[in-house]
Motif scaffolding. Structure first.
Motif, PDB file in Angstrom:
ATOM      1  N   HIS A 157      -2.974   3.988  19.911  1.00 34.32           N
ATOM      2  CA  HIS A 157      -3.503   3.338  18.715  1.00 34.32           C
ATOM      3  C   HIS A 157      -2.358   2.911  17.794  1.00 34.32           C
ATOM      4  N   GLY A 158      -2.561   1.831  17.092  1.00 32.08           N
ATOM      5  CA  GLY A 158      -1.601   1.420  16.083  1.00 32.08           C
ATOM      6  C   GLY A 158      -1.788   2.255  14.829  1.00 32.08           C
ATOM      7  N   VAL A 159      -0.711   2.871  14.346  1.00 33.27           N
ATOM      8  CA  VAL A 159      -0.787   3.774  13.200  1.00 33.27           C
ATOM      9  C   VAL A 159       0.295   3.411  12.190  1.00 33.27           C
ATOM     10  N   THR A 160      -0.058   3.453  10.914  1.00 28.89           N
ATOM     11  CA  THR A 160       0.910   3.324   9.832  1.00 28.89           C
ATOM     12  C   THR A 160       0.997   4.661   9.113  1.00 28.89           C
ATOM     13  N   TRP A 161       2.223   5.171   8.953  1.00 27.78           N
ATOM     14  CA  TRP A 161       2.420   6.452   8.281  1.00 27.78           C
ATOM     15  C   TRP A 161       2.847   6.245   6.840  1.00 27.78           C
ATOM     16  N   HIS A 162       2.477   7.198   5.987  1.00 24.48           N
ATOM     17  CA  HIS A 162       2.824   7.174   4.569  1.00 24.48           C
ATOM     18  C   HIS A 162       3.282   8.568   4.147  1.00 24.48           C
ATOM     19  N   GLU A 163       4.269   8.613   3.271  1.00 29.18           N
ATOM     20  CA  GLU A 163       4.724   9.891   2.723  1.00 29.18           C
ATOM     21  C   GLU A 163       3.748  10.428   1.678  1.00 29.18           C
ATOM     22  N   ASP A 164       3.083   9.524   0.966  1.00 24.78           N
ATOM     23  CA  ASP A 164       2.107   9.918  -0.054  1.00 24.78           C
ATOM     24  C   ASP A 164       1.113   8.782  -0.258  1.00 24.78           C
ATOM     25  N   LEU A 165       0.239   8.939  -1.225  1.00 22.42           N
ATOM     26  CA  LEU A 165      -0.826   7.959  -1.424  1.00 22.42           C
ATOM     27  C   LEU A 165      -0.318   6.645  -2.007  1.00 22.42           C
ATOM     28  N   SER A 166       0.849   6.655  -2.627  1.00 23.69           N
ATOM     29  CA  SER A 166       1.291   5.491  -3.395  1.00 23.69           C
ATOM     30  C   SER A 166       1.446   4.234  -2.551  1.00 23.69           C
ATOM     31  N   SER A 167       1.742   4.373  -1.263  1.00 18.65           N
ATOM     32  CA  SER A 167       1.969   3.195  -0.421  1.00 18.65           C
ATOM     33  C   SER A 167       0.742   2.771   0.381  1.00 18.65           C
ATOM     34  N   LEU A 168      -0.400   3.412   0.159  1.00 18.21           N
ATOM     35  CA  LEU A 168      -1.618   2.997   0.841  1.00 18.21           C
ATOM     36  C   LEU A 168      -2.020   1.595   0.371  1.00 18.21           C
ATOM     37  N   PRO A 169      -2.631   0.799   1.253  1.00 15.05           N
ATOM     38  CA  PRO A 169      -3.029  -0.557   0.861  1.00 15.05           C
ATOM     39  C   PRO A 169      -4.042  -0.547  -0.282  1.00 15.05           C
ATOM     40  N   ASP A 170      -3.959  -1.548  -1.145  1.00 16.20           N
ATOM     41  CA  ASP A 170      -4.952  -1.722  -2.203  1.00 16.20           C
ATOM     42  C   ASP A 170      -6.159  -2.438  -1.618  1.00 16.20           C
ATOM     43  N   ALA A 171      -6.963  -1.698  -0.887  1.00 17.97           N
ATOM     44  CA  ALA A 171      -8.108  -2.278  -0.185  1.00 17.97           C
ATOM     45  C   ALA A 171      -9.124  -1.174   0.082  1.00 17.97           C
ATOM     46  N   ALA A 172     -10.287  -1.567   0.553  1.00 12.66           N
ATOM     47  CA  ALA A 172     -11.337  -0.598   0.860  1.00 12.66           C
ATOM     48  C   ALA A 172     -10.869   0.372   1.938  1.00 12.66           C
ATOM     49  N   MET A 173     -11.301   1.624   1.843  1.00 13.97           N
ATOM     50  CA  MET A 173     -10.877   2.616   2.829  1.00 13.97           C
ATOM     51  C   MET A 173     -11.893   3.737   2.939  1.00 13.97           C
TER      52      MET A 173
END
Length: 377
Positions: free
Chosen positions: A135-151
């Motif tokens: 699967h394609g996965v994007t990792w983040h260290e914290d919430l700040s870099s999550l996309p500004d979109a529905a989730m």
């Protein structure tokens, strides 16, 4: 207890000598996430060979049901062409793998998913890459870099590892529990013990009124970190759409008492004994989390017990289906896993489930609407 050959103990001892006693929250944060020395930064704690086992490792049904729950939430959002499926603290990636397998029954949902994992541990990221290699996965260290979109957000046993402050009401007012060097500590063998100091006004202001007015001796845990994460998520979901599912052990309503605990090799362990080498957690205050999310515009559902939630989603029926095509041993394992997840004396009552999300969403499966009373001003 004195400790040798513990890098984090030396780091913490030097910090205390320089700055004075540290809060329990600072100690807990360092013990779990100090770069190069914290518990989650240096090991894989999960499974029989680790220090504890989580619901996805107990039974595949847990992740499958959450995957189907997410699919239903996606449909209630109008089945958008893209949806960010976010997991906080995804462990080995087991829950996400099981959820995605279950999501395959709804191909349009599976195609819409964009996977985002919030993880700080290098070793666990490596395990997640293996588990989710297809699967394609994007990792983040914290919430700040999550996309500004529905989730759609999943947080299974994530909040219990966020740091807390511990307060005690005395004759002189509220005191905060602190960590300091023990009298037996030496330069080569650091050791730690608890002490107290005057509690800051901002923490006292966060104590629920019913507990704040309690008698002398009242013990309280306050977690600005938990409320900040819930508030961040609540604000995002109320603005962009979506829902968060929180599964953890803890309290449906605020209660007096301290719950800080450590586990090593599945056994209780003193939280100050070997910092960085044992898991340290606390009981989650679900009312405070839900209230923090609601203050940012989200709507909260629950909490309910894990047993109520999983039974409503059909865990018993799914277990029967799996058992029909299983060997006798596999069938026994399925039954044992379901019992561990739902029995009152196991995880069924202690673990709770809370959801919060966009206020226009219909009630999610397994969760009654419960407009949470904002207990913390």
């Amino acid at each position: 207890m004195a400790q040798q050959d513990n890098p984090l103990a030396g780091i913490l001892a030097a910090r205390i000598r320089r700055d004075g006693p540290m809060t329990v929250a600072d100690y807990m944060s360092a013990a779990l996430t100090e770069p190069g020395a914290g518990y989650y930064m240096t090991c894989d704690p999960f499974g029989a060979a680790g220090d504890f086992i989580t619901a996805p490792e107990i039974s595949q049904i847990f992740g499958e049901l959450i995957g189907l729950w997410c699919a239903q939430c996606w449909q209630s959002m109008g089945s958008p062409d893209e949806i960010n499926l976010v997991e906080l603290g995804p462990g080995r990636g087991t829950l996400m793998a099981d959820a995605l397998r279950a999501a395959s029954v709804l191909p349009a949902f599976k195609a819409a998913i964009r996977i985002h994992l919030v993880e700080t541990s290098p070793s666990l990221k490596a395990r997640q890459r293996e588990t989710l290699s297809d699967h394609g996965v994007t990792w983040h260290e914290d919430l700040s870099s999550l996309p500004d979109a529905a989730m759609i957000v999943i947080a299974n046993e994530f909040f219990d590892a966020l740091p807390v402050h511990q307060l005690e009401k005395s004759q002189e007012g509220w005191l905060e529990r602190l960590v300091t060097l023990s009298p037996v500590a030496t330069e080569r063998a650091p050791a730690f013990s608890f002490t107290t100091g005057r509690a800051p006004k901002n923490l006292i202001g966060m104590i629920p009124p019913d507990l704040r007015d309690g008698p002398v001796g009242t013990l309280v845990e306050i977690s600005p970190a938990m409320e900040a994460v819930a508030g961040d998520l609540g604000g995002r979901l109320s603005k962009h759409g979506g829902v968060a599912l929180i599964v953890d052990y803890g309290r449906a309503t605020p209660e007096a008492g301290w719950s800080l605990q450590a586990l090593q090799s599945h056994q209780r362990h003193g939280p100050l004994v070997t910092p960085g080498q044992a898991d340290i957690t606390v009981h989650v205050d679900f009312t405070s989390i839900g209230a923090a999310a609601e203050r940012t515009g989200a709507r909260a559902w629950g909490p309910v017990t894990q047993a109520v939630f999983l039974n409503a989603l059909g865990i018993q029926e799914r277990a029967e289906v799996l058992s029909k095509s299983a060997t006798d041993k596999q069938a026994r394992d399925v039954k044992a896993g379901v019992r561990r997840l739902t029995a009152p004396e196991e995880m069924g009552e202690l673990f709770k489930v809370l959801a919060f999300g966009h206020p226009d969403l219909p009630d999610p499966a397994g969760l009654p609407i419960s407009r949470l009373r904002t207990l913390i001003p």
